[in-house]
Design a protein around this motif. Structure first.
Motif, mmCIF file in Angstrom:
data_model
loop_
_atom_site.group_PDB
_atom_site.id
_atom_site.type_symbol
_atom_site.label_atom_id
_atom_site.label_comp_id
_atom_site.label_asym_id
_atom_site.label_seq_id
_atom_site.Cartn_x
_atom_site.Cartn_y
_atom_site.Cartn_z
ATOM 1 N N UNK A 40 12.052 1.562 -16.847
ATOM 2 C CA UNK A 40 11.114 2.233 -16.349
ATOM 3 C C UNK A 40 11.171 2.881 -15.038
ATOM 4 N N UNK A 41 10.350 3.650 -14.589
ATOM 5 C CA UNK A 41 10.030 4.055 -12.590
ATOM 6 C C UNK A 41 9.609 3.162 -12.623
ATOM 7 N N UNK A 42 9.539 2.782 -10.642
ATOM 8 C CA UNK A 42 9.536 1.361 -10.125
ATOM 9 C C UNK A 42 9.589 1.176 -8.990
ATOM 10 N N UNK A 43 9.100 0.542 -8.553
ATOM 11 C CA UNK A 43 9.157 -0.036 -6.415
ATOM 12 C C UNK A 43 10.525 -1.347 -7.015
ATOM 13 N N UNK A 44 11.256 -0.364 -5.978
ATOM 14 C CA UNK A 44 12.285 -1.677 -5.861
ATOM 15 C C UNK A 44 11.591 -3.228 -4.401
ATOM 16 N N UNK A 76 2.665 9.962 -22.288
ATOM 17 C CA UNK A 76 2.009 9.374 -21.379
ATOM 18 C C UNK A 76 3.439 8.511 -20.346
ATOM 19 N N UNK A 77 2.867 9.008 -19.051
ATOM 20 C CA UNK A 77 4.082 8.250 -17.980
ATOM 21 C C UNK A 77 3.551 7.469 -17.517
ATOM 22 N N UNK A 78 5.037 6.316 -17.427
ATOM 23 C CA UNK A 78 4.165 4.729 -16.843
ATOM 24 C C UNK A 78 4.867 4.506 -16.064
ATOM 25 N N UNK A 79 4.317 4.110 -14.924
ATOM 26 C CA UNK A 79 5.774 3.488 -13.899
ATOM 27 C C UNK A 79 5.607 1.812 -13.315
ATOM 28 N N UNK A 80 5.835 0.752 -13.431
ATOM 29 C CA UNK A 80 5.814 0.223 -12.753
ATOM 30 C C UNK A 80 5.716 -0.210 -11.372
ATOM 31 N N UNK A 81 5.819 -1.793 -11.151
ATOM 32 C CA UNK A 81 6.457 -1.787 -9.576
ATOM 33 C C UNK A 81 7.005 -3.843 -9.578
ATOM 34 N N UNK A 82 8.332 -3.241 -8.685
ATOM 35 C CA UNK A 82 8.922 -5.111 -8.293
ATOM 36 C C UNK A 82 10.306 -4.322 -8.806
ATOM 37 N N UNK A 83 11.038 -3.763 -9.701
ATOM 38 C CA UNK A 83 12.305 -3.640 -10.138
ATOM 39 C C UNK A 83 12.797 -4.117 -10.266
ATOM 40 N N UNK A 84 12.101 -5.852 -11.256
ATOM 41 C CA UNK A 84 12.462 -6.927 -12.374
ATOM 42 C C UNK A 84 13.360 -7.158 -13.075
ATOM 43 N N UNK A 144 0.782 -0.926 0.021
ATOM 44 C CA UNK A 144 -0.042 0.355 0.133
ATOM 45 C C UNK A 144 0.567 1.183 -0.343
ATOM 46 N N UNK A 145 1.746 1.818 0.670
ATOM 47 C CA UNK A 145 2.692 2.045 1.227
ATOM 48 C C UNK A 145 3.450 2.741 0.194
ATOM 49 N N UNK A 146 4.043 1.604 -0.356
ATOM 50 C CA UNK A 146 5.161 1.786 -2.167
ATOM 51 C C UNK A 146 4.474 2.311 -2.970
ATOM 52 N N UNK A 147 2.944 1.794 -3.583
ATOM 53 C CA UNK A 147 1.957 2.124 -4.647
ATOM 54 C C UNK A 147 1.832 3.518 -4.524
ATOM 55 N N UNK A 148 1.308 3.691 -2.921
ATOM 56 C CA UNK A 148 1.454 5.303 -3.323
ATOM 57 C C UNK A 148 2.377 6.235 -3.137
ATOM 58 N N UNK A 204 11.815 -3.382 3.038
ATOM 59 C CA UNK A 204 11.842 -1.888 2.726
ATOM 60 C C UNK A 204 11.696 -1.466 0.959
ATOM 61 N N UNK A 205 11.019 -0.850 0.510
ATOM 62 C CA UNK A 205 10.924 -1.068 -0.834
ATOM 63 C C UNK A 205 10.443 0.286 -1.663
#
Length: 376
Positions: free
Chosen positions: A333-337, A315-323, A211-215, A367-368
């Motif tokens: 990609x800008x992303x969450x680690x 279009x700004x695009x972000x992901x999640x995982x830092x894979x 939740x916090x990382x997506x926010x 931490x992410x």
């Protein structure tokens, strides 16, 4: 000379007929080799036992067993026993020891994902490698158990109930999974990667603050000036997918439009393509997208290119995982680690502590941080 042995002592101890594919080498007519053939080879050496160690060290079997099981003996006795083990070549019979202790020295790695996603998702692979590194150092075998169907669920359920593993690490559990309920019922030492909300028993878990990382990453996207922001929300039947949608909604506040959420079933490139197409159909003026994983974001990026949209200019695009997906795309990609290997290591350590009867933390949240690159 007839070619026969001249005495009984020259006969081989075991004889037999050799059969082949056919006479004359044509592979069709069966035949038997008409001569006796000796079955020879070196005799298997007798395995050294605890008795041998005790005799060589001049101590009792009980003293040897105390050393082998980590108990206390005098330093002189321990030195003598260790020297005797090396002298006679004794190797502990782990199978017999495990049987006596009703232990398998194995931990199941349960991935509740389709086979195709299991092979393509770099996060699951990294979690598995992290867990295996810890289990290997503890002399435990990791057993991979993939659940992709009801038949798989029944088969794995029987396997777990049969005592073939001492514990389990569970990845991608959904709400109301039968396997989750079974693990709780048989009280198998287990740790979840993520945490299904419907557990009857408090099973430890390791994860991140989805939740916090997506926010955090959604707010960063808003700060670039985007106003019509959509989300490709994957795996909403898992805690990770539902939590990422919650964080996205919290970050947008009044800017949140439920019509700009495309719900897809899996963290998968193909579903990123489909989800992006759905968002563009609903809102041609879309200027920002949060994809629930890097694989989903990579699929979305391909669709944006096909539609003539530039990333990040249009279009700004972000992901999640830092894979690995995050660095394979252009732009990166800008992303969450997500610290996948560390998650696997912590999950394995938690299971091993439970097997040993030691207390464990009910939850470990790692931490992410946001990793900002060029896609937004």
């Amino acid at each position: 000379m007839s070619g026969r042995a001249s005495s009984a002592s020259a006969r081989p101890s075991r004889v037999g007929n050799v059969t082949g594919p056919g006479s004359g080498g044509d592979g069709r007519t069966p035949w038997s080799w008409p001569y006796s053939v000796a079955v020879t080879g070196p005799r298997k050496a007798r395995r050294a036992t605890v008795h041998d160690v005790a005799a060589a060290a001049g101590v009792s079997r009980g003293t040897v067993n105390r050393v082998l099981n980590g108990g206390y003996v005098s330093s002189d006795a321990r030195t003598a026993i260790e020297a005797a083990i090396a002298q006679v070549g004794y190797v502990p019979n782990r199978a017999a020891s495990n049987l006596a202790r009703q232990r398998s020295q194995a931990v199941g790695f349960l991935a509740l994902e389709p086979h195709s996603l299991l092979l393509e998702d770099p996060n699951i692979g990294a979690i598995m490698l992290g867990a295996n590194a810890v289990l290997s150092l503890a002399d435990h075998q990791m057993v991979s158990l993939v659940i992709d169907s009801d038949r798989d669920m029944q088969r794995v359920g029987r396997y777990l109930s049969g005592g073939f593993v001492d514990g389990a690490i569970i990845v991608s559990a959904r709400s109301h999974d039968p396997i989750t309920r079974l693990i709780a019922e048989i009280r198998l030492p287990a740790t979840f990667v993520g945490h299904p909300p419907d557990l009857d028993r408090d099973i430890p878990f390791v994860g991140i603050d989805n939740i916090g990382s997506a926010r955090a990453i959604t707010r960063r996207l808003v700060e670039t000036g985007r106003r019509r922001i959509g989300m490709i929300a994957a795996a909403l039947d898992r805690d990770s997918g539902a939590d990422r949608l919650t964080g996205f909604q919290q970050a947008l506040g009044d800017l949140f439009d439920p019509n700009l959420v495309a719900d897809v079933p899996l963290y998968d490139y193909t579903y990123g393509v489909k989800g992006m197409r759905a968002l563009l159909d609903r809102e041609p003026a879309l200027d920002g997208v949060f994809a629930a994983s890097d694989a989903v974001a990579a699929g979305a990026l391909e669709t944006l290119r096909e539609s003539g949209r530039r990333v990040p200019e249009d279009v700004g695009l972000v992901g999640f995982d830092d894979s690995s997906w995050a660095l394979r795309t252009q732009p990166a990609l800008s992303t969450v680690h997500q610290p996948a290997r560390e998650i696997g290591r912590n999950a394995a350590e938690s299971v091993l502590r439970q097997i040993a009867g030691e207390p464990v933390e009910p939850s470990v949240v790692l931490d992410s941080p946001v990793v900002w690159r060029h896609s937004a």
